[in-house]
Design an enzyme around this catalytic site. Structure first.
Site, PDB file in Angstrom:
ATOM      1  N   SER A  14      -9.167  11.534   0.246  1.00 27.32           N
ATOM      2  CA  SER A  14      -8.814  10.433  -0.671  1.00 27.32           C
ATOM      3  C   SER A  14      -8.374   9.217   0.133  1.00 27.32           C
ATOM      4  CB  SER A  14      -7.687  10.865  -1.609  1.00 27.32           C
ATOM      5  OG  SER A  14      -8.064  11.965  -2.382  1.00 27.32           O
ATOM      6  N   GLY A  48      -8.310   6.172  -0.206  1.00 25.63           N
ATOM      7  CA  GLY A  48      -7.684   5.042  -0.878  1.00 25.63           C
ATOM      8  C   GLY A  48      -6.163   5.081  -0.806  1.00 25.63           C
ATOM      9  N   ALA A  95      -8.740  27.734   3.077  1.00 22.84           N
ATOM     10  CA  ALA A  95      -8.375  26.467   3.721  1.00 22.84           C
ATOM     11  C   ALA A  95      -6.892  26.481   4.056  1.00 22.84           C
ATOM     12  CB  ALA A  95      -8.696  25.299   2.804  1.00 22.84           C
ATOM     13  N   ARG A 153       0.853  -1.186   0.000  1.00 20.76           N
ATOM     14  CA  ARG A 153       0.000   0.000   0.000  1.00 20.76           C
ATOM     15  C   ARG A 153       0.889   1.236   0.000  1.00 20.76           C
ATOM     16  NH1 ARG A 153      -3.471  -3.104  -1.535  1.00 20.76           N
ATOM     17  NH2 ARG A 153      -5.055  -3.998  -0.170  1.00 20.76           N
ATOM     18  N   GLU A 154       0.711   2.092  -0.998  1.00 19.51           N
ATOM     19  CA  GLU A 154       1.399   3.382  -1.042  1.00 19.51           C
ATOM     20  C   GLU A 154       0.520   4.371  -0.292  1.00 19.51           C
ATOM     21  OE1 GLU A 154       1.735   3.936  -5.234  1.00 19.51           O
ATOM     22  OE2 GLU A 154       3.379   2.502  -5.414  1.00 19.51           O
ATOM     23  N   ARG A 169      -3.045  26.467  -8.670  1.00 23.62           N
ATOM     24  CA  ARG A 169      -2.762  25.138  -8.136  1.00 23.62           C
ATOM     25  C   ARG A 169      -1.811  24.421  -9.086  1.00 23.62           C
ATOM     26  NH1 ARG A 169      -3.503  25.076  -2.870  1.00 23.62           N
ATOM     27  NH2 ARG A 169      -5.651  25.377  -2.211  1.00 23.62           N
ATOM     28  N   GLU A 227      -6.457  30.627   9.508  1.00 21.89           N
ATOM     29  CA  GLU A 227      -6.497  30.585   8.044  1.00 21.89           C
ATOM     30  C   GLU A 227      -7.492  31.594   7.468  1.00 21.89           C
ATOM     31  OE1 GLU A 227      -4.602  29.177   5.798  1.00 21.89           O
ATOM     32  OE2 GLU A 227      -3.386  27.996   7.170  1.00 21.89           O
ATOM     33  N   GLU A 272       4.287  33.203   2.863  1.00 19.24           N
ATOM     34  CA  GLU A 272       5.085  33.941   1.883  1.00 19.24           C
ATOM     35  C   GLU A 272       5.045  33.348   0.481  1.00 19.24           C
ATOM     36  OE1 GLU A 272       9.531  32.099   2.621  1.00 19.24           O
ATOM     37  OE2 GLU A 272       8.927  33.830   3.817  1.00 19.24           O
ATOM     38  N   GLU A 331      -5.432  12.248   4.836  1.00 17.75           N
ATOM     39  CA  GLU A 331      -5.825  13.641   5.044  1.00 17.75           C
ATOM     40  C   GLU A 331      -7.297  13.738   5.444  1.00 17.75           C
ATOM     41  OE1 GLU A 331      -5.869  17.997   2.864  1.00 17.75           O
ATOM     42  OE2 GLU A 331      -6.065  16.206   1.625  1.00 17.75           O
TER      43      GLU A 331
END
Length: 183
Positions: free
Chosen positions: A113, A115, A76, A37-38, A64, A92, A140, A119
């Site tokens: 995610s 899988g 966020a 599993r990664e 992004r 934030e 910054e 997070e």
């Protein structure tokens, strides 16, 4: 212990960066076979749905790099070590928008995610906004443009793929339900 649980046999650290860690775990599957599993380890994050006194949503537009494009998102940021998610949300909100809020309400926490990553994002509703003089500066290496929009405008941005991240789409849908059902 769940009958579906995978037992970790070994962990190999692959990368440790400023935000994430990556590892490969060898696991024993429920049927006794082995697999790899990664896994991406992330400290967790908050997302804030800020609503102005006139009912507009405060958003940020930022580039992004993994997508090679800008997105319009709710503010966020990641949790700092030992920081409570509510503290992170206040920090934030101020850093990214210059706003502070009178009322901060936890909506939900969700995995982005599961899988391959651990997070978790804690989503908050921020109400009673006011601009703060001498607000905390953004990171910054973070450049954002502030926007305010109606729920209807946000829904149009989703249709146009200008809002395309899960946390923001989730927040907009929550707000739509709240408005329709008076949650």
């Amino acid at each position: 212990m769940s009958r579906l649980e995978e037992k970790t046999l070994s962990t190999e650290p692959i990368f440790e960066g400023k935000i994430i860690k990556v590892q490969v775990d060898e696991v024993e599957l429920p049927d006794g076979k082995r697999s790899k599993r990664e896994i991406v380890k992330h400290p967790g994050a908050v997302a804030i749905l800020p609503i102005t006194k006139d009912g507009k949503i405060v958003m940020v537009e930022q580039y992004r790099k993994p997508l090679e494009r800008t997105l319009v998102e709710i503010p966020a940021g990641k949790l700092e070590p030992g920081e409570d998610p509510e503290q992170t949300a206040h920090r934030e909100l101020e850093e990214e928008t210059g706003y502070v809020c009178e009322k901060l309400t936890h909506i939900i926490s969700f995995y982005t995610s599961p899988g391959f990553a651990n997070e978790i994002v804690h989503l908050y509703l921020a109400e009673g906004l006011s601009k703060k003089e001498n607000a905390k500066a953004a990171d910054e290496d973070e450049f954002v443009e502030l926007m305010e929009m109606t729920l209807e405008e946000a829904e149009q941005y989703i249709k146009e793929n200008k809002i395309a991240d899960a946390k923001t789409v989730y927040a907009i849908q929550y707000l739509k339900l709240k408005k329709g059902n008076r949650l």
